[in-house]
Motif scaffolding. Structure first.
Motif, PDB file in Angstrom:
ATOM      1  N   GLU A 550       0.888  -1.067   0.083  1.00 54.55           N
ATOM      2  CA  GLU A 550       0.210   0.040   0.006  1.00 54.55           C
ATOM      3  C   GLU A 550       1.026   1.472  -0.002  1.00 54.55           C
ATOM      4  OE1 GLU A 550      -3.360   1.480  -0.652  1.00 54.55           O
ATOM      5  OE2 GLU A 550      -3.712  -0.524   0.179  1.00 54.55           O
ATOM      6  N   LEU A 551       1.981   1.167   0.875  1.00 55.29           N
ATOM      7  CA  LEU A 551       2.846   2.532   0.733  1.00 55.29           C
ATOM      8  C   LEU A 551       3.599   2.524  -0.718  1.00 55.29           C
ATOM      9  CD1 LEU A 551       4.617   1.878   4.414  1.00 55.29           C
ATOM     10  CD2 LEU A 551       2.946   3.773   3.665  1.00 55.29           C
ATOM     11  N   VAL A 552       3.959   1.538  -1.171  1.00 51.36           N
ATOM     12  CA  VAL A 552       4.647   1.751  -2.234  1.00 51.36           C
ATOM     13  C   VAL A 552       3.534   2.214  -3.434  1.00 51.36           C
ATOM     14  CG1 VAL A 552       5.931   0.545  -4.273  1.00 51.36           C
ATOM     15  CG2 VAL A 552       6.421  -0.007  -1.921  1.00 51.36           C
ATOM     16  N   ASN A 553       2.460   1.727  -3.455  1.00 50.96           N
ATOM     17  CA  ASN A 553       1.296   2.206  -4.420  1.00 50.96           C
ATOM     18  C   ASN A 553       1.275   3.623  -4.275  1.00 50.96           C
ATOM     19  OD1 ASN A 553       0.905  -0.263  -5.818  1.00 50.96           O
ATOM     20  ND2 ASN A 553      -0.533  -1.083  -4.344  1.00 50.96           N
ATOM     21  N   ASN A 554       0.994   4.039  -3.057  1.00 55.22           N
ATOM     22  CA  ASN A 554       0.978   5.760  -2.684  1.00 55.22           C
ATOM     23  C   ASN A 554       2.267   6.325  -3.442  1.00 55.22           C
ATOM     24  OD1 ASN A 554      -1.554   5.358  -1.579  1.00 55.22           O
ATOM     25  ND2 ASN A 554      -0.699   5.370   0.775  1.00 55.22           N
ATOM     26  N   ILE A 555       3.277   5.851  -3.141  1.00 49.20           N
ATOM     27  CA  ILE A 555       4.278   6.550  -3.960  1.00 49.20           C
ATOM     28  C   ILE A 555       4.210   6.727  -5.486  1.00 49.20           C
ATOM     29  CG2 ILE A 555       6.914   6.295  -4.358  1.00 49.20           C
ATOM     30  CD1 ILE A 555       7.064   5.077  -1.439  1.00 49.20           C
ATOM     31  N   ILE A 556       3.657   5.448  -6.140  1.00 52.80           N
ATOM     32  CA  ILE A 556       3.776   5.454  -7.365  1.00 52.80           C
ATOM     33  C   ILE A 556       2.644   6.438  -7.993  1.00 52.80           C
ATOM     34  CG2 ILE A 556       3.108   3.994  -9.576  1.00 52.80           C
ATOM     35  CD1 ILE A 556       4.452   1.749  -8.039  1.00 52.80           C
ATOM     36  N   LYS A 557       1.589   6.327  -7.076  1.00 60.90           N
ATOM     37  CA  LYS A 557       0.566   7.159  -7.604  1.00 60.90           C
ATOM     38  C   LYS A 557       0.431   8.733  -7.278  1.00 60.90           C
ATOM     39  CE  LYS A 557      -2.807   3.327  -6.849  1.00 60.90           C
ATOM     40  NZ  LYS A 557      -3.993   2.909  -5.936  1.00 60.90           N
ATOM     41  N   HIS A 558       0.965   9.031  -6.271  1.00 58.50           N
ATOM     42  CA  HIS A 558       0.838  10.490  -5.668  1.00 58.50           C
ATOM     43  C   HIS A 558       2.144  10.953  -5.714  1.00 58.50           C
ATOM     44  CE1 HIS A 558      -2.984   9.366  -5.012  1.00 58.50           C
ATOM     45  NE2 HIS A 558      -2.819   8.399  -4.058  1.00 58.50           N
ATOM     46  N   ALA A 559       3.593  10.287  -5.279  1.00 55.10           N
ATOM     47  CA  ALA A 559       4.576  11.082  -5.121  1.00 55.10           C
ATOM     48  C   ALA A 559       5.433  11.727  -6.225  1.00 55.10           C
ATOM     49  CB  ALA A 559       5.623  10.149  -4.131  1.00 55.10           C
ATOM     50  N   ASP A 560       5.169  11.460  -7.400  1.00 60.85           N
ATOM     51  CA  ASP A 560       5.867  11.805  -8.511  1.00 60.85           C
ATOM     52  C   ASP A 560       7.402  11.664  -8.238  1.00 60.85           C
ATOM     53  OD1 ASP A 560       3.715  12.732 -10.037  1.00 60.85           O
ATOM     54  OD2 ASP A 560       3.788  14.720  -9.461  1.00 60.85           O
ATOM     55  N   ALA A 561       7.733  10.506  -7.787  1.00 62.96           N
ATOM     56  CA  ALA A 561       9.248  10.270  -7.393  1.00 62.96           C
ATOM     57  C   ALA A 561      10.000   9.365  -8.507  1.00 62.96           C
ATOM     58  CB  ALA A 561       9.256   9.504  -6.111  1.00 62.96           C
ATOM     59  N   VAL A 579       9.921   2.795   4.462  1.00 61.25           N
ATOM     60  CA  VAL A 579       9.563   3.119   3.297  1.00 61.25           C
ATOM     61  C   VAL A 579       9.596   4.668   2.682  1.00 61.25           C
ATOM     62  CG1 VAL A 579       7.806   2.966   1.205  1.00 61.25           C
ATOM     63  CG2 VAL A 579       8.042   1.145   3.061  1.00 61.25           C
ATOM     64  N   GLU A 580      10.464   4.978   1.903  1.00 63.52           N
ATOM     65  CA  GLU A 580      10.781   6.539   1.615  1.00 63.52           C
ATOM     66  C   GLU A 580      11.018   6.800   0.233  1.00 63.52           C
ATOM     67  OE1 GLU A 580      14.319   7.793   3.497  1.00 63.52           O
ATOM     68  OE2 GLU A 580      15.406   6.196   3.133  1.00 63.52           O
ATOM     69  N   ASP A 581      10.620   7.983  -0.330  1.00 59.37           N
ATOM     70  CA  ASP A 581      10.965   8.409  -1.701  1.00 59.37           C
ATOM     71  C   ASP A 581      11.384   9.873  -1.702  1.00 59.37           C
ATOM     72  OD1 ASP A 581       8.482  10.183  -2.027  1.00 59.37           O
ATOM     73  OD2 ASP A 581       7.752   8.861  -1.107  1.00 59.37           O
ATOM     74  N   ASN A 582      11.740  10.239  -2.839  1.00 59.42           N
ATOM     75  CA  ASN A 582      12.224  11.556  -3.141  1.00 59.42           C
ATOM     76  C   ASN A 582      11.214  12.318  -3.732  1.00 59.42           C
ATOM     77  OD1 ASN A 582      12.323  10.338  -5.781  1.00 59.42           O
ATOM     78  ND2 ASN A 582      14.415  10.928  -6.125  1.00 59.42           N
ATOM     79  N   GLY A 583       9.871  12.144  -3.949  1.00 59.30           N
ATOM     80  CA  GLY A 583       8.965  12.738  -4.312  1.00 59.30           C
ATOM     81  C   GLY A 583       8.597  14.017  -3.863  1.00 59.30           C
ATOM     82  N   LYS A 584       7.483  14.614  -4.114  1.00 59.87           N
ATOM     83  CA  LYS A 584       6.859  15.862  -3.464  1.00 59.87           C
ATOM     84  C   LYS A 584       6.044  15.705  -2.556  1.00 59.87           C
ATOM     85  CE  LYS A 584       2.570  15.506  -6.169  1.00 59.87           C
ATOM     86  NZ  LYS A 584       1.799  15.954  -7.059  1.00 59.87           N
ATOM     87  N   GLY A 585       5.926  14.429  -1.751  1.00 59.95           N
ATOM     88  CA  GLY A 585       5.155  14.351  -0.674  1.00 59.95           C
ATOM     89  C   GLY A 585       3.700  14.337  -0.997  1.00 59.95           C
ATOM     90  N   PHE A 586       2.713  14.672  -0.128  1.00 56.84           N
ATOM     91  CA  PHE A 586       1.480  14.967  -0.225  1.00 56.84           C
ATOM     92  C   PHE A 586       0.752  15.936   0.814  1.00 56.84           C
ATOM     93  CE2 PHE A 586       1.495  10.456   1.586  1.00 56.84           C
ATOM     94  CZ  PHE A 586       0.762  10.757   2.718  1.00 56.84           C
ATOM     95  N   GLU A 587      -0.484  16.371   0.328  1.00 55.15           N
ATOM     96  CA  GLU A 587      -1.065  17.374   1.342  1.00 55.15           C
ATOM     97  C   GLU A 587      -1.735  16.504   2.104  1.00 55.15           C
ATOM     98  OE1 GLU A 587      -0.864  20.518   1.097  1.00 55.15           O
ATOM     99  OE2 GLU A 587       0.549  20.437  -0.847  1.00 55.15           O
TER     100      GLU A 587
END
Length: 634
Positions: A550-561, A579-587
């Protein structure tokens, strides 16, 4: 006449050879002493050789010295049980030979070893025995050294008044020509004065000690001189200078090969870097101090290192690591010196101080006993009434405590039942969800995928040669789209029901999942696993798999990482998932509304785990801490 001459010659030879044997033994002892710092194991071998030869030749002083010096080497290596063994083994020989200075030294050595080991009940008794002997033989140099040791012991008990008292006694009694002992005493007095915030006096003592040190070729004294300056600047919050002097002390402590002081110095270096906001160097030195302290079983240093690491990780916002070290610090502090030790030590000291007034005390005791007898007669009635009242009060308190305990037990049982009920609800929901996923996966695989394969087969049977070029292109494109759809359905089916968990376990399943995602999405997913093998029930492994999924799917869908990391750390009874990414995060609105995050929260609750989140424009980090003991309970 000839017979008497023969006997005389034999006696002469015995004296000559006996002297030669003692000379040889002393030569071995000297060689061993020279090896103590650089090669302690070789020194121990030589002392063992000297001991055997001394026993063979009935050379008692050689036996005493070889055993005592072996104990000192073991003490310097932090092998305190071995040191105590050798000191105790040497004591009967020293007492039998009436070697008073040696006996006094052994008692002081025993006090030191027990202090370093943390067996405080045995420290003061041995120090007092040694001091009494040195007072008797009027050995002011060793008496001054003994006072310094006693001051060091009170330092470990945080009794700064007593520490200062015995250090002043030491400085007064040490002979003026014993520069080494004077330098040590002045350095210790500087440290003691700092505890009273008398920093100017402390600095003056350090300057005096350092000036004496420069005239003496003594590595150990050089170490303490530099370290004391480091401590002074540390306490006055000039951490750059503290680091400078602590580093100057390092080469000397390496030459001395004293594990305890080296460990303590590394700890102080790490603490200085921490307070100087140099977190990288702080973590390096503090972890080194912790590692050696665990090896040498130095509980106090372990506790300090854990506390300092907790503060460093807190400053870095690494709350899980900070909590872990803070918890370790609390556990270690419980095993340190408690209040009972201090009471026993103070009692022993009072006994020592009162021995010189035995006669006066005995007379006062007789008078006190007589007065006490009179007082007892007058207070018998009052005592009986008081005892009756106390018994009644104890009964009432016991009844209240009994019912309070019953209520407490009842409340705990109710809380456990409620918790168990919540766990069972969560377990039923999760099991139901997994069954539905398996059913959907089967339907997709056997139904839609089968239909798509059938459609492809039907289309493939058409003779494409009779088609126009444009139609043929569309025909081939349709075939490719069906193949792509089959792959998509197959991946969705596998995601809904990961069969690899049953076959290969959690770690392999997560690794395969991350690798597959890289093939379908423009993101690099780095999977890492550190620590012990993970052995959990398939149900629990599936729950953990779903959380990560679920965490990885959220990264793919929302993070633009462009990059993501999935890291599993297993240590003893703890499992950390990051689980971490270099994306924009989310509101925050996205966070509150997401069904996926609600699913994660329910699974976290089922595992009795904790979830920490960090959101910023440079990426998002989720850290999950799972206590495996609690999982076993579920």
């Amino acid at each position: 006449m000839k017979r008497f001459l023969f006997i005389g010659l034999v006696s002469c030879f015995q004296i000559i050879f006996g002297q030669n044997d003692s000379t040889l033994i002393n030569s071995i002892l000297n060689k061993a002493y020279e090896q103590e710092s650089a090669n302690p194991k070789e020194a121990l071998k030589l002392y063992k050789k000297a001991y055997k030869k001394s026993k063979e030749n009935n050379y008692k002083i050689g036996v005493i010295k070889s055993l005592q010096y072996s104990g000192i080497v073991h003490s310097d290596m932090a092998n305190y049980d071995s040191a105590i063994y050798y000191y105790n083994k040497a004591l009967p020989y020293s007492l039998d030979a009436n070697y008073q200075r040696g006996t006094g030294g052994l008692y002081i050595n025993l006090g030191n070893a027990y202090q370093y080991k943390g067996a405080f009940n045995n420290v003061i008794d041995n120090y007092i025995k040694g001091i009494k002997i040195f007072e008797t033989v009027k050995d002011s140099s060793r008496l001054g050294m003994s006072y310094e040791n006693l001051a060091a012991f009170y330092n470990s008990l945080k009794n700064k008044e007593k520490e200062l008292e015995y250090l002043n006694k030491a400085l007064k009694i040490i002979p003026k020509n014993d520069k080494e002992r004077i330098a040590y005493a002045m350095g210790d007095l500087g440290l003691a004065n700092m505890k009273f915030n008398r920093f100017e006096q402390a600095y003056n003592y350090f300057i005096k000690a350092d000036s004496i040190t420069k005239t003496i070729n003594n590595t150990r004294l050089n170490y303490f001189a530099q370290r004391n300056f480091g401590t002074y600047y540390f306490e006055t919050k000039n951490y750059n200078k503290a680091i400078y002097y602590y580093k100057k002390a390092l080469p000397f402590i390496n030459d001395i090969n004293d594990k305890y002081y080296k460990n303590d110095l590394i700890l102080e270096l790490g603490s200085s870097y921490a307070l100087n906001k140099d977190h990288k160097n702080a973590i390096t030195y503090l972890n080194e101090a912790l590692k050696t302290a665990e090896r040498d079983q130095k509980i106090e240093i372990q506790a300090k290192a854990h506390l300092q690491l907790a503060q460093v990780y807190e400053a870095l916002n690494k709350t899980s690591s900070a909590y872990f070290h803070l918890k370790q610090n609390a556990q270690l502090k419980d095993s340190l010196l408690n209040e009972n030790h201090l009471k026993e030590i103070n009692l022993l000291e009072k006994q020592y101080q009162s021995e010189k007034k035995d006669k006066e005390i005995a007379e006062k005791k007789i008078a006190l006993e007589h007065n006490q007898l009179e007082l007892t007669k007058n207070k018998n009635k009052l005592v009986l009434v008081s005892i009756s009242g106390i018994i009644l009060l104890i009964i009432l308190i016991s009844i209240w405590a009994f019912y309070a305990q019953l209520q407490k037990v009842k409340n705990i049982e109710i809380s456990k039942l409620e918790q168990q009920r919540d766990i069972e609800k969560l377990q039923a929901l999760i099991e139901g969800e997994e069954k539905e996923r398996v059913r959907l996966a089967q339907d997709l695989h056997d139904g839609i995928n089968g239909d798509l394969s059938s459609i492809k087969f039907q289309l493939s049977s058409i003779d494409s040669k009779s088609l126009s070029i444009e139609t043929k292109t569309l025909f081939n494109k349709a075939i490719d789209m069906i193949d792509y759809s089959c792959d998509q359905v197959r991946n969705i089916s596998h995601n809904l029901s990961p069969t690899t968990i049953n076959d290969f376990g959690l770690i392999t399943s997560l690794k395969n999942y991350c690798n597959k995602l890289e093939g379908f999405h423009p993101i690099k997913i780095n999977f890492q696993h550190f620590g012990n093998d993970i052995k959990l029930s398939k149900n629990i492994e599936t729950v953990i798999y779903r959380i990560v999924q679920e965490l990885v799917n959220n990264i793919i869908k929302h993070a633009d990482a462009s990059e993501a990391v999935v890291q599993i750390n297993s240590y003893d009874d703890n499992l950390f998932i990051t689980v971490e990414d270099n994306g924009k995060g989310f509101e925050s609105s996205q966070k509150n509304a997401g069904i996926g995050l609600k699913n994660i929260a329910s699974r976290i609750a089922f595992l009795n785990a904790t979830l920490e989140e960090e959101h910023n424009p440079s990426g998002t980090t989720f850290t999950i801490n799972i206590d495996l003991k609690n999982i076993q309970k579920t």
